[in-house]
Scaffold this motif. Structure first.
Motif, PDB file in Angstrom:
ATOM      1  N   GLY A 347      19.701  26.926 -33.057  1.00  0.00           N
ATOM      2  CA  GLY A 347      18.743  26.118 -32.321  1.00  0.00           C
ATOM      3  C   GLY A 347      17.299  26.549 -32.497  1.00  0.00           C
ATOM      4  N   LEU A 372      18.505  17.735 -30.059  1.00  0.00           N
ATOM      5  CA  LEU A 372      19.085  17.919 -28.728  1.00  0.00           C
ATOM      6  C   LEU A 372      20.434  18.634 -28.798  1.00  0.00           C
ATOM      7  CD1 LEU A 372      18.176  14.457 -27.167  1.00  0.00           C
ATOM      8  CD2 LEU A 372      17.171  16.675 -26.590  1.00  0.00           C
ATOM      9  N   THR A 373      21.215  18.332 -29.847  1.00  0.00           N
ATOM     10  CA  THR A 373      22.491  19.030 -30.029  1.00  0.00           C
ATOM     11  C   THR A 373      22.268  20.519 -30.258  1.00  0.00           C
ATOM     12  OG1 THR A 373      23.523  17.059 -30.968  1.00  0.00           O
ATOM     13  CG2 THR A 373      24.585  19.150 -31.435  1.00  0.00           C
ATOM     14  N   CYS A 375      19.760  22.290 -29.244  1.00  0.00           N
ATOM     15  CA  CYS A 375      19.351  22.881 -27.965  1.00  0.00           C
ATOM     16  C   CYS A 375      20.557  23.113 -27.064  1.00  0.00           C
ATOM     17  CB  CYS A 375      18.340  21.971 -27.262  1.00  0.00           C
ATOM     18  SG  CYS A 375      16.721  21.890 -28.058  1.00  0.00           S
ATOM     19  N   SER A 376      21.482  22.153 -27.077  1.00  0.00           N
ATOM     20  CA  SER A 376      22.684  22.266 -26.255  1.00  0.00           C
ATOM     21  C   SER A 376      23.540  23.442 -26.685  1.00  0.00           C
ATOM     22  CB  SER A 376      23.488  20.965 -26.340  1.00  0.00           C
ATOM     23  OG  SER A 376      24.671  21.042 -25.597  1.00  0.00           O
ATOM     24  N   GLY A 384      15.045  21.432 -24.721  1.00  0.00           N
ATOM     25  CA  GLY A 384      15.776  20.171 -24.772  1.00  0.00           C
ATOM     26  C   GLY A 384      15.176  19.131 -23.845  1.00  0.00           C
ATOM     27  N   TYR A 387      11.893  17.662 -25.398  1.00  0.00           N
ATOM     28  CA  TYR A 387      12.067  16.661 -26.453  1.00  0.00           C
ATOM     29  C   TYR A 387      12.647  15.367 -25.898  1.00  0.00           C
ATOM     30  CZ  TYR A 387      10.706  19.487 -30.454  1.00  0.00           C
ATOM     31  OH  TYR A 387       9.980  20.207 -31.366  1.00  0.00           O
ATOM     32  N   HIS A 403      21.527  10.170 -27.385  1.00  0.00           N
ATOM     33  CA  HIS A 403      20.548  11.098 -26.810  1.00  0.00           C
ATOM     34  C   HIS A 403      20.926  11.466 -25.371  1.00  0.00           C
ATOM     35  CE1 HIS A 403      17.623   9.126 -29.831  1.00  0.00           C
ATOM     36  NE2 HIS A 403      18.120  10.233 -30.348  1.00  0.00           N
ATOM     37  N   CYS A 406      23.832  13.911 -25.441  1.00  0.00           N
ATOM     38  CA  CYS A 406      23.382  15.275 -25.779  1.00  0.00           C
ATOM     39  C   CYS A 406      22.720  15.950 -24.585  1.00  0.00           C
ATOM     40  CB  CYS A 406      22.393  15.221 -26.948  1.00  0.00           C
ATOM     41  SG  CYS A 406      23.106  14.757 -28.534  1.00  0.00           S
ATOM     42  N   MET A 407      21.899  15.196 -23.867  1.00  0.00           N
ATOM     43  CA  MET A 407      21.180  15.770 -22.730  1.00  0.00           C
ATOM     44  C   MET A 407      22.138  16.121 -21.589  1.00  0.00           C
ATOM     45  SD  MET A 407      18.160  16.709 -22.176  1.00  0.00           S
ATOM     46  CE  MET A 407      17.433  17.553 -20.774  1.00  0.00           C
ATOM     47  N   LEU A 410      23.864  19.252 -22.634  1.00  0.00           N
ATOM     48  CA  LEU A 410      22.955  20.394 -22.488  1.00  0.00           C
ATOM     49  C   LEU A 410      22.895  20.867 -21.039  1.00  0.00           C
ATOM     50  CD1 LEU A 410      20.573  22.257 -23.385  1.00  0.00           C
ATOM     51  CD2 LEU A 410      19.068  20.294 -23.078  1.00  0.00           C
TER      52      LEU A 410
END
Length: 643
Positions: A347, A372-373, A375-376, A384, A387, A403, A406-407, A410
């Motif tokens: 990341g 984002l992935t 960051c997760s 994350g 962005y 998106h 992913c969030m 995360l």
């Protein structure tokens, strides 16, 4: 475009607007537009178009000039400008070629639906299609996997007398093949009086994909003529099924006996097959082949395929090296690299290189899915958030379902479940099973049963047959001491006849793929594998391994002897990852890294065991599961137990 054309174009651009334009000049314009189309010279073509407007040439009733401009924009892939010119042509002056040109432009630029709508408009205006129009129509249907529209087009093709057109028949066969209707494709093929190598190749692709390699090879052997694409289809089929030796035999015959070559498209197809199957041996051979055939700089499509292949085969450092060597990187190459780094939990490196990407190319929605992935997978919560919440304001991108997923992932991994649920409830689009399932997985990790129950009710409405969500909630009930509810969920699945997706682990050894499932005894070396596994488990126990029997709360749909600890432990020992790593230790030299590919998420017990295996046997073990890579080395994992 010749120097004479360029010189004349320069004169035309400076031509006074008040100067009368003769038919001779109009002919020269058409010649220049055609030259721009042949050379994909969009910038020059746009200047010519502006000149034609300012000279008043386009105000005449001469529709042929509009034809040439439309063709130029369509060939250059500028669909908006092509449509604008098309709309400027008076309806009586629009012929079949004009309609077909715009349809082809839409299809080639990924707007197949617009191509189909244009065909409908064409029929409303009683413009008869020709065989090229039908090819464009079928190409659009194939792109959309629309067998209904394709079948209607097939009927239309026969009614208007193009049933014997080889090009149209090949195209309609391709529609049926893409939609899995090999029988229909075979009927078209059998009815063709004239068959070209393309006809055979289209059918071969369908047979290999839908009827299996064995049937595909029989058809391949029947072919009176084979082109590079036919050979590539067979080789890709062998690679995807793990038959590396057979693939190399065909490559040897193709390249050295017949003298055929691999172009950039076929190389990319083969590399894609290596990526899916994890066949690094073939991937490396193709890399060497590319280096030998490359005279100046590597083709961007091939370079991107190499990056993707090495990243997804566990060699992220090689992928990054190739990436750095690429010149004129496009957004696809950047996305492949960012996605690969995200899968490997790099990341911080992703965040380091994103600013450089923004300077070179315009990022798209795929870019930020990768960001984002990453960051997760690396626990970079604040980055994350930054962005995600700046997607629209800073980059002009509306957050997509991916998106949001992913969030939510995360936030869920970080234990911020309330914030994750708030985000879901505020979504401007209805959350799908991926978004809700991600939060349910986090509920399982953080023991949030009440929230998990609410999410399960929503998931059942969306996807009632998904076993994974039932298993997660059942385990949560069992962990919370609510065994009756856990058993009730099992019974529901059992009564419906729904079975859990089996975990499969694959390993490449000696040019062949070996697959294992939990408790598998189908391998030719089963006896040796289980004897060796017993020794491995003993050594792991001495090194501190304790089976995580809590992960065996839900082990099947039958009657479970869950009170018997020994039975639970035995079930854990025979997980597919352990069988695969055991076979790898048996079959490879000391010190050689072991690479395993798993179709599901690695369980907590196997994750713990692999760390100890890497320390006890002094081996690097790389496992690619459904979500990411785990690189075990000297008793630790690259995910830092954050997965």
């Amino acid at each position: 475009m010749t120097s004479r054309h360029i010189a004349f174009m320069r004169i035309l651009v400076r031509w006074p607007t008040q100067h009368s334009v003769s038919s001779a000049i109009a002919r020269h314009y058409r010649t220049l537009f055609r030259a721009c189309a042949r050379n994909s010279s969009l910038h020059v073509g746009e200047k010519l178009h502006a000149s034609a407007i300012t000279t008043g040439l386009l105000t005449s009733s001469n529709s042929y000039l509009h034809n040439a401009i439309l063709h130029m924009y369509a060939t250059c892939g500028t669909s908006c400008s092509a449509r604008q010119v098309f709309d400027e042509i008076p309806l009586p002056h629009k012929d079949t070629v004009d309609w077909t040109t715009l349809m082809g432009c839409y299809t080639s630029t990924g707007m197949a639906e617009k191509s189909l709508l244009l065909f409908i408009d064409m029929q409303k205006h009683c413009v008869l299609p020709d065989d090229i129009t039908l090819v464009c129509l079928f190409n659009s249907c194939a792109q959309l996997n629309d067998n209904f529209f394709g079948a209607q087009g097939h009927v239309c093709m026969i009614k208007i007398g193009f049933g014997s057109s080889v090009k149209a028949c090949n195209a309609v066969m391709d529609v049926y093949v893409k939609c899995g209707l090999v029988g229909e494709a075979k009927k078209v093929f059998d009815d063709m009086k004239e068959k070209t190598v393309v006809s055979w190749t289209v059918l071969l692709e369908g047979v290999v994909k839908w009827a299996g390699l064995e049937n595909g090879r029989l058809l391949f052997n029947e072919m009176p003529e084979r082109n590079e694409f036919a050979w590539t289809i067979m080789i890709v089929g062998y690679v995807e099924c793990g038959f590396t030796r057979e693939a190399f035999k065909l490559l040897d015959e193709m390249l050295f006996n017949l003298g055929l070559g691999l172009n950039y498209v076929t190389v990319s197809s083969l590399l894609s097959a290596c990526t899916q199957s994890g066949d690094l041996m073939m991937g490396r051979w193709l890399h060497v082949y590319v280096l030998k055939m490359t005279k100046k700089e590597m083709d961007i499509m091939v370079g991107t395929s190499l990056i993707d292949m090495y990243a997804k085969c566990g060699r992220i450092n090689i992928a990054f090296h190739i990436f750095k060597k690429l010149t004129n990187k496009n957004v696809v190459a950047w996305n492949a690299m960012l996605g690969g780094l995200a899968m490997h939990g790099r990341g911080n490196l992703v965040l380091d290189i994103v600013p450089q990407m923004v300077k070179e190319v315009k990022p798209d929605d795929v870019t930020f899915t990768a960001v984002l992935t990453s960051c997760s997978h690396s626990g970079l919560i604040d980055q994350g958030r930054h962005y995600f919440y700046s997607l629209e304001s800073s980059y002009g991108i509306t957050p997509s379902m991916e998106h949001y997923a992913c969030m939510v992932d995360l936030l869920g991994r970080a234990g911020e479940l309330d914030e994750a649920e708030t985000l879901i409830r505020a979504m401007p689009i209805v959350p799908n099973e991926v978004v809700l399932g991600s939060l349910l997985g986090s509920c399982s990790v953080h023991k949030k049963l009440e929230l998990g129950e609410r999410l399960m009710q929503e998931l059942i409405q969306i996807y009632p047959l998904n076993t994974e969500y039932h298993i997660l909630l059942s385990n949560m009930y069992a962990f919370a001491g609510k065994q009756e509810r856990a058993n009730s969920l099992r019974k529901i699945l059992k009564d419906r006849g729904i079975r859990k997706i089996p975990g499969i682990s694959s390993i490449h050894v000696g040019g062949q793929v070996h697959q294992f499932s939990s408790g598998d005894k189908s391998h030719p070396q089963t006896r040796e594998i289980y004897l060796a596994l017993g020794d491995i488990i003993r050594r792991l126990r001495l090194a501190g391994y304790v089976p995580y029997i809590d992960s065996q709360v839900f082990s099947g749909f039958g009657e479970d002897n869950e009170d018997e600890q020994e039975e639970k432990e035995q079930a854990l020992f025979f997980h597919s990852e352990k069988l695969a790593v055991c076979f790898g230790l048996m079959s490879t030299r000391d010190g050689v890294p072991i690479y395993i590919f798993k179709n599901l998420r690695i369980c907590q017990d196997c994750h713990s065991a692999m760390k100890i295996v890497s320390a006890v046997y002094k081996r690097d073990i790389v496992i690619r599961d459904r979500n990411r890579f785990h690189c075990f080395k000297q008793g630790s994992c690259s995910c830092s137990d954050y997965w």
